[in-house]
Every structure is written in structure tokens, then in C-alpha cells.
Design a protein around this motif. Structure first.
Motif, PDB file in Angstrom:
ATOM      1  N   ASN A   1      25.307  33.645  32.405  1.00 30.29           N
ATOM      2  CA  ASN A   1      24.743  32.478  33.086  1.00 30.29           C
ATOM      3  C   ASN A   1      25.385  32.369  34.464  1.00 30.29           C
ATOM      4  O   ASN A   1      26.163  33.238  34.873  1.00 30.29           O
ATOM      5  CB  ASN A   1      24.923  31.202  32.256  1.00 30.29           C
ATOM      6  N   GLU A   2      25.068  31.298  35.169  1.00 32.73           N
ATOM      7  CA  GLU A   2      25.544  31.180  36.543  1.00 32.73           C
ATOM      8  C   GLU A   2      27.051  30.950  36.635  1.00 32.73           C
ATOM      9  O   GLU A   2      27.640  31.107  37.717  1.00 32.73           O
ATOM     10  CB  GLU A   2      24.803  30.034  37.266  1.00 32.73           C
ATOM     11  N   ARG A   3      27.689  30.616  35.511  1.00 26.03           N
ATOM     12  CA  ARG A   3      29.133  30.333  35.545  1.00 26.03           C
ATOM     13  C   ARG A   3      29.968  31.499  35.045  1.00 26.03           C
ATOM     14  O   ARG A   3      31.155  31.577  35.348  1.00 26.03           O
ATOM     15  CB  ARG A   3      29.430  29.086  34.712  1.00 26.03           C
ATOM     16  N   GLY A   4      29.386  32.370  34.242  1.00 26.80           N
ATOM     17  CA  GLY A   4      30.152  33.472  33.699  1.00 26.80           C
ATOM     18  C   GLY A   4      29.447  34.096  32.516  1.00 26.80           C
ATOM     19  O   GLY A   4      28.214  34.086  32.420  1.00 26.80           O
ATOM     20  N   LEU A   5      30.241  34.635  31.595  1.00 29.71           N
ATOM     21  CA  LEU A   5      29.719  35.316  30.416  1.00 29.71           C
ATOM     22  C   LEU A   5      30.041  34.473  29.187  1.00 29.71           C
ATOM     23  O   LEU A   5      31.209  34.209  28.904  1.00 29.71           O
ATOM     24  CB  LEU A   5      30.344  36.697  30.294  1.00 29.71           C
ATOM     25  N   ARG A   6      29.007  34.057  28.458  1.00 30.61           N
ATOM     26  CA  ARG A   6      29.189  33.175  27.302  1.00 30.61           C
ATOM     27  C   ARG A   6      29.065  33.955  25.991  1.00 30.61           C
ATOM     28  O   ARG A   6      28.002  34.508  25.694  1.00 30.61           O
ATOM     29  CB  ARG A   6      28.162  32.044  27.315  1.00 30.61           C
ATOM     30  N   PRO A   7      30.120  34.009  25.185  1.00 28.60           N
ATOM     31  CA  PRO A   7      30.010  34.637  23.869  1.00 28.60           C
ATOM     32  C   PRO A   7      29.170  33.768  22.927  1.00 28.60           C
ATOM     33  O   PRO A   7      29.279  32.537  22.926  1.00 28.60           O
ATOM     34  CB  PRO A   7      31.466  34.706  23.381  1.00 28.60           C
ATOM     35  N   LEU A   8      28.350  34.413  22.122  1.00 31.54           N
ATOM     36  CA  LEU A   8      27.539  33.739  21.120  1.00 31.54           C
ATOM     37  C   LEU A   8      27.872  34.317  19.751  1.00 31.54           C
ATOM     38  O   LEU A   8      27.992  35.538  19.599  1.00 31.54           O
ATOM     39  CB  LEU A   8      26.041  33.921  21.401  1.00 31.54           C
ATOM     40  N   ARG A   9      27.958  33.444  18.747  1.00 27.75           N
ATOM     41  CA  ARG A   9      28.309  33.928  17.410  1.00 27.75           C
ATOM     42  C   ARG A   9      27.095  34.347  16.584  1.00 27.75           C
ATOM     43  O   ARG A   9      27.254  34.824  15.461  1.00 27.75           O
ATOM     44  CB  ARG A   9      29.130  32.874  16.680  1.00 27.75           C
ATOM     45  N   LEU A  10      25.913  34.179  17.138  1.00 25.84           N
ATOM     46  CA  LEU A  10      24.690  34.756  16.587  1.00 25.84           C
ATOM     47  C   LEU A  10      23.863  35.249  17.766  1.00 25.84           C
ATOM     48  O   LEU A  10      24.002  34.741  18.882  1.00 25.84           O
ATOM     49  CB  LEU A  10      23.894  33.721  15.780  1.00 25.84           C
ATOM     50  N   PRO A  11      22.981  36.221  17.550  1.00 29.11           N
ATOM     51  CA  PRO A  11      22.124  36.664  18.653  1.00 29.11           C
ATOM     52  C   PRO A  11      21.290  35.516  19.198  1.00 29.11           C
ATOM     53  O   PRO A  11      20.932  34.579  18.468  1.00 29.11           O
ATOM     54  CB  PRO A  11      21.243  37.731  17.998  1.00 29.11           C
ATOM     55  N   ALA A  12      20.965  35.588  20.479  1.00 27.44           N
ATOM     56  CA  ALA A  12      20.227  34.500  21.121  1.00 27.44           C
ATOM     57  C   ALA A  12      18.912  34.207  20.413  1.00 27.44           C
ATOM     58  O   ALA A  12      18.488  33.044  20.335  1.00 27.44           O
ATOM     59  CB  ALA A  12      19.977  34.853  22.587  1.00 27.44           C
ATOM     60  N   TRP A  13      18.260  35.226  19.854  1.00 26.79           N
ATOM     61  CA  TRP A  13      16.968  34.999  19.207  1.00 26.79           C
ATOM     62  C   TRP A  13      17.080  34.120  17.964  1.00 26.79           C
ATOM     63  O   TRP A  13      16.106  33.490  17.555  1.00 26.79           O
ATOM     64  CB  TRP A  13      16.289  36.322  18.847  1.00 26.79           C
ATOM     65  N   ALA A  14      18.265  34.061  17.361  1.00 26.95           N
ATOM     66  CA  ALA A  14      18.411  33.287  16.122  1.00 26.95           C
ATOM     67  C   ALA A  14      18.185  31.799  16.358  1.00 26.95           C
ATOM     68  O   ALA A  14      17.687  31.084  15.471  1.00 26.95           O
ATOM     69  CB  ALA A  14      19.797  33.510  15.523  1.00 26.95           C
TER      70      ALA A  14
ATOM     71  N   ASP B   1      32.594  29.855  28.934  1.00 28.62           N
ATOM     72  CA  ASP B   1      32.026  30.813  29.876  1.00 28.62           C
ATOM     73  C   ASP B   1      33.185  31.550  30.531  1.00 28.62           C
ATOM     74  O   ASP B   1      34.007  30.945  31.238  1.00 28.62           O
ATOM     75  CB  ASP B   1      31.181  30.096  30.930  1.00 28.62           C
ATOM     76  N   LEU B   2      33.261  32.850  30.294  1.00 29.73           N
ATOM     77  CA  LEU B   2      34.352  33.666  30.805  1.00 29.73           C
ATOM     78  C   LEU B   2      34.106  34.004  32.268  1.00 29.73           C
ATOM     79  O   LEU B   2      33.024  34.487  32.628  1.00 29.73           O
ATOM     80  CB  LEU B   2      34.460  34.944  29.986  1.00 29.73           C
ATOM     81  N   VAL B   3      35.105  33.763  33.116  1.00 31.36           N
ATOM     82  CA  VAL B   3      34.960  33.994  34.557  1.00 31.36           C
ATOM     83  C   VAL B   3      35.734  35.239  34.982  1.00 31.36           C
ATOM     84  O   VAL B   3      35.161  36.181  35.526  1.00 31.36           O
ATOM     85  CB  VAL B   3      35.429  32.759  35.354  1.00 31.36           C
ATOM     86  N   SER B   4      37.047  35.273  34.723  1.00 33.58           N
ATOM     87  CA  SER B   4      37.831  36.425  35.162  1.00 33.58           C
ATOM     88  C   SER B   4      39.169  36.457  34.438  1.00 33.58           C
ATOM     89  O   SER B   4      39.629  35.447  33.884  1.00 33.58           O
ATOM     90  CB  SER B   4      38.077  36.386  36.673  1.00 33.58           C
ATOM     91  N   LEU B   5      39.806  37.621  34.466  1.00 30.92           N
ATOM     92  CA  LEU B   5      41.179  37.777  33.995  1.00 30.92           C
ATOM     93  C   LEU B   5      41.966  38.465  35.099  1.00 30.92           C
ATOM     94  O   LEU B   5      41.583  39.551  35.565  1.00 30.92           O
ATOM     95  CB  LEU B   5      41.242  38.604  32.709  1.00 30.92           C
ATOM     96  N   ARG B   6      43.067  37.838  35.516  1.00 33.98           N
ATOM     97  CA  ARG B   6      43.934  38.396  36.552  1.00 33.98           C
ATOM     98  C   ARG B   6      45.262  38.794  35.923  1.00 33.98           C
ATOM     99  O   ARG B   6      45.714  38.176  34.948  1.00 33.98           O
ATOM    100  CB  ARG B   6      44.143  37.392  37.679  1.00 33.98           C
ATOM    101  N   SER B   7      45.908  39.795  36.494  1.00 32.98           N
ATOM    102  CA  SER B   7      47.177  40.278  35.940  1.00 32.98           C
ATOM    103  C   SER B   7      48.006  40.928  37.038  1.00 32.98           C
ATOM    104  O   SER B   7      47.484  41.312  38.099  1.00 32.98           O
ATOM    105  CB  SER B   7      46.921  41.294  34.824  1.00 32.98           C
ATOM    106  N   ASP B   8      49.323  41.049  36.780  1.00 30.41           N
ATOM    107  CA  ASP B   8      50.201  41.673  37.769  1.00 30.41           C
ATOM    108  C   ASP B   8      50.225  43.193  37.646  1.00 30.41           C
ATOM    109  O   ASP B   8      50.678  43.881  38.568  1.00 30.41           O
ATOM    110  CB  ASP B   8      51.613  41.096  37.669  1.00 30.41           C
ATOM    111  N   LEU B   9      49.742  43.735  36.514  1.00 28.80           N
ATOM    112  CA  LEU B   9      49.624  45.169  36.320  1.00 28.80           C
ATOM    113  C   LEU B   9      48.261  45.457  35.703  1.00 28.80           C
ATOM    114  O   LEU B   9      47.636  44.558  35.124  1.00 28.80           O
ATOM    115  CB  LEU B   9      50.749  45.690  35.406  1.00 28.80           C
ATOM    116  N   PRO B  10      47.782  46.695  35.786  1.00 27.43           N
ATOM    117  CA  PRO B  10      46.438  46.982  35.290  1.00 27.43           C
ATOM    118  C   PRO B  10      46.294  46.717  33.793  1.00 27.43           C
ATOM    119  O   PRO B  10      47.271  46.748  33.037  1.00 27.43           O
ATOM    120  CB  PRO B  10      46.264  48.479  35.601  1.00 27.43           C
ATOM    121  N   VAL B  11      45.060  46.460  33.376  1.00 26.51           N
ATOM    122  CA  VAL B  11      44.743  46.308  31.961  1.00 26.51           C
ATOM    123  C   VAL B  11      43.892  47.496  31.532  1.00 26.51           C
ATOM    124  O   VAL B  11      43.142  48.073  32.327  1.00 26.51           O
ATOM    125  CB  VAL B  11      44.013  44.980  31.662  1.00 26.51           C
ATOM    126  N   LEU B  12      44.008  47.845  30.242  1.00 23.65           N
ATOM    127  CA  LEU B  12      43.328  48.994  29.665  1.00 23.65           C
ATOM    128  C   LEU B  12      42.635  48.578  28.377  1.00 23.65           C
ATOM    129  O   LEU B  12      42.975  47.551  27.787  1.00 23.65           O
ATOM    130  CB  LEU B  12      44.340  50.119  29.379  1.00 23.65           C
TER     131      LEU B  12
END
Length: 391
Positions: free
Chosen positions: A26-39, A152-163
Motif C-alpha cells: 500500500n502507500e505506506r509500506g508492505l502489510r503482512p496478511l494472515r490469509l490471502p487477500a481473496w479470502a 505496514d512495514l517501511v524499512s529496517l536500518r542497521s549499522d552492519l549489513p543484513v543477510l
């Protein structure tokens, strides 16, 4: 001051979103859903739609040597007692152990309807939740999202890379379905729900489809479970069906069979455990529907006991019927099992039902520990913990 020079947006190839069968941009970020949107189109209930979006059991998984992480999300927080926002927290796990719990203070607030107003959404801002001072060296990180909020997930910042996480690849996948007793809104944090307690204790990959006010054996949920990868499936069935007087025996019996049949279309041999209801004194021997006493906040059943011979359901009857159904199906389905919900919460512990229906936070911790012990101590289920037979 630590410089957080590494930033990842969502979706990310390096940060996986676990426990969410669907993701919605969506316009704010990524929203996790616990069922598929069609449900959502197949159930005419706004509360069902909200439950699907609440982030119970949803978590971010990654691997990093970073000592400082900062997660930015925009939450929609559900109302709690008195209309204030329900507590909502992000739990940080390091190598499978709870290291930090940070409560949200921002985000939108769902304002409930009152006698003089309609339900509304009070807008708020995105919030950055910091986790400084992490131990040095490479480690597995899980960030469990608030089970009482839409995120709604926007970003994750860190001082070292993530894997990408290595841990999630090796975990056995557990899909659990149930009611508010499995959603566990009363838990103090997202890893305090009983399914999360059991999953972390036994290193299981959890998808929690505990939907408060629901668990009505909806076919769309059965199809979702059928289509998810799973090494172990459990179904907590009955309390809302009785509490809403949603079914009688004539419809309940084939509905359970149909739900299991759908799952078995793609998971014919996966261990599948049917969990009957935990105690609820008001519904043990009297049919629903349940009503809440506004003076005490406790539930009571108002169904007519004279309807029981006509197929009206009580919790006692549901437990008996589920046990019988499992016994009969086991002749052709030996991977099917039954657990009496009173094993998780005993009848002498009903003082921990704060409203006569829902366990409190301490009870959920015990329930999770008991479920973990059940998996370890019963031979027919302990192999779930030691074999990754994902179908």
C-alpha cells in the motif's frame, strides 16, 4: 553515535517476512496478511477482515553482525480497555531467545463505535523502534510484530549489513488454526501467545491463523492451510461455534470433516492434531450464544438447555464429538490426532479466565509450555520435532 548506514525496504531479498501467507503493498509500506487477500471476499464480516490483518505470529527473520537495528513501521492499533490503545510491542529474538521487548507509542488508532459515534480511524505517524546494544558477532535475528496491531512495514536500518536467515530454512513448519484462544490478545507481547511459546521452545516455524471471534471452519481457511507448506498442522476448534450458536450438530459434524478433507487434499500424511476447547464455565453444559454482562465484563450463556436434544452444542458435547470424529477417521488416517483442550488449561484454572472466556497472559505461557511438553513426550507427535518432511 552509531551510524545506521545500511537500509532495507520491503519486500527485501535479505529480510524474510515469516508467518504471513500473503503480503499487500500500500502507500505506506508492505502489510503482512494472515490469509490471502481473496479470502476476505468470501466472509461477510468486517471483524474477520481486521483479524486477517493483525500481525499475530508474523515476524521478520534475518542474519547479521549488526549491534544496532531500527525498524520503521506504521501501525494501526486496536482499542483496548476503555478505548485506549491496546498495548502493542515488537519482540526481538537473538538466536531464538527473547532479548528485548519495545512497546509502540505511535501509529493510527482504531476508535470503536459508541452510543453517540461511529467507528473511526484516528490517524497517527510511522514509528521507528530502535534496538541498540546488541551482542557483537553474527547472529540470527527475529523481530516479532505486535499481535494486537496491523503493521505496514517501511524499512529496517542497521549499522552492519543484513543477510538472509539460515534458521528458517531448517525449521519444521507448523500451521495452527484457532480462535481468540489462539490469537491470545491478552498476552504481554507477541512471543507470549501460547503458539509462539510452544514454537520457540521447540524451534518450529509458526504460522498462527488464530482469528479472534472467528474459527468458524470457513472453507477459505481450509484451502489456505491446504496450500501452505506444513510439517505439522493443528486445529483449535469449537469455542466460537458454540459461543455464537453458529452451528448445531447437524452442520458441525460435516463441517469438521470437510475442513479436514480439504487440508488432506495436499497434506495426506502430515501429522494433524485437532484440539478441543479449553474450559469456559458458561458454555460447558449450556448452549450459546454468549453475552457480556456490562456491569462485570464477564460472559454468560443465554441458550436454552432444552435445545440440546435438538442438536444445540455445548463445549462438553463438542469435546465428545471431536474425540469420536478423530477415532473414526484414524482407521484410514493414522496421522490424525486429538488433544483435549483441558490438557492445556485445566478446569481448576478457570480463575485465569479474566472475563470467563479468555485466558490471561500467565495462563497463555503455561499453555504454550504444556503444548511444547505434549509434543516432546508423546511418541506419536515427538517425531514432528525431528523430521522435516515438508509436503
Amino acid at each position: 553515535m552509531t551510524t545506521l548506514r545500511h537500509e532495507s525496504g520491503f519486500p527485501s531479498a535479505r529480510i524474510s517476512v515469516e508467518g504471513a501467507p500473503d503480503l499487500q503493498r500500500n502507500e505506506r509500506g508492505l502489510r503482512p496478511l494472515r490469509l490471502p487477500a481473496w479470502a476476505g471476499d468470501q466472509v461477510l464480516d468486517p471483524f474477520f477482515e481486521m483479524e486477517v490483518q493483525l500481525s499475530a505470529g508474523v515476524r521478520l527473520a534475518l542474519r547479521t553482525a549488526a549491534t544496532h537495528l531500527e525498524l520503521t513501521l506504521h501501525a494501526v492499533r486496536a482499542p483496548g480497555t476503555g478505548g485506549e490503545p491496546a498495548p502493542a510491542a515488537v519482540d526481538l529474538l537473538v538466536d531464538g531467545r527473547l532479548a528485548r521487548r519495545e512497546f509502540l507509542t505511535g501509529g493510527d488508532l482504531m476508535a470503536p463505535a459508541t452510543a453517540t459515534s461511529v467507528a473511526a480511524l484516528v490517524a497517527g505517524d510511522a514509528e521507528a523502534i530502535g534496538f541498540p546494544g546488541l551482542p557483537p558477532g553474527e547472529k540470527e535475528i527475529e523481530l516479532w510484530l505486535p499481535h494486537t496491531a496491523v503493521c505496514d512495514l517501511v524499512s529496517l536500518r542497521s549499522d552492519l549489513p543484513v543477510l538472509p536467515s539460515r534458521q528458517v530454512v531448517s525449521q519444521r513448519r507448523w500451521v495452527h488454526y484457532g480462535s481468540s484462544i489462539s490469537h491470545c490478545v491478552e498476552a504481554e507481547g507477541p512471543t507470549g501467545t501460547w503458539p509462539a511459546v510452544a514454537a520457540t521452545a521447540r524451534d518450529l516455524h509458526l504460522t498462527n491463523l488464530g482469528l479472534s471471534g472467528n474459527a468458524m471452519l470457513d472453507p477459505c481457511v481450509a484451502r489456505t492451510i491446504r496450500d501452505l507448506p506444513a510439517d505439522f498442522i493443528s486445529l483449535e476448534i469449537g469455542v466460537n461455534i458454540v459461543g455464537a450458536a453458529a452451528m448445531r450438530l447437524r452442520t458441525f459434524w460435516p463441517a469438521v470433516h470437510g475442513f479436514v478433507d480439504t487440508i488432506r487434499e495436499k497434506h495426506p500424511d502430515v501429522p494433524l492434531l485437532i484440539v478441543s476447547p479449553v474450559p469456559c464455565p458458561a458454555l460447558e453444559d449450556r448452549p450459546g450464544p454468549l453475552v457480556v454482562d456490562p456491569a462485570t465484563g464477564r460472559v454468560g450463556a443465554v441458550g436454552d438447555p432444552r435445545d440440546i436434544p435438538l442438536g444445540a452444542l455445548t463445549l462438553s458435547a463438542v469435546r465428545d464429538h471431536l474425540a469420536r470424529l478423530v477415532r473414526e477417521r484414524q482407521r484410514s488416517d493414522p496421522a490424525l490426532g486429538h488433544l483435549d483442550g483441558r490438557t492445556l488449561l485445566r478446569p481448576d484454572e478457570t480463575a485465569d479466565l479474566h472475563d470467563g472466556l479468555h485466558p490471561n497472559a500467565a495462563a497463555y505461557l503455561r499453555m504454550g509450555a504444556r503444548f511444547a511438553d505434549f509434543l516432546s513426550s508423546h511418541r506419536e507427535w515427538s517425531h514432528v520435532l525431528h523430521s522435516a518432511n515438508s509436503s
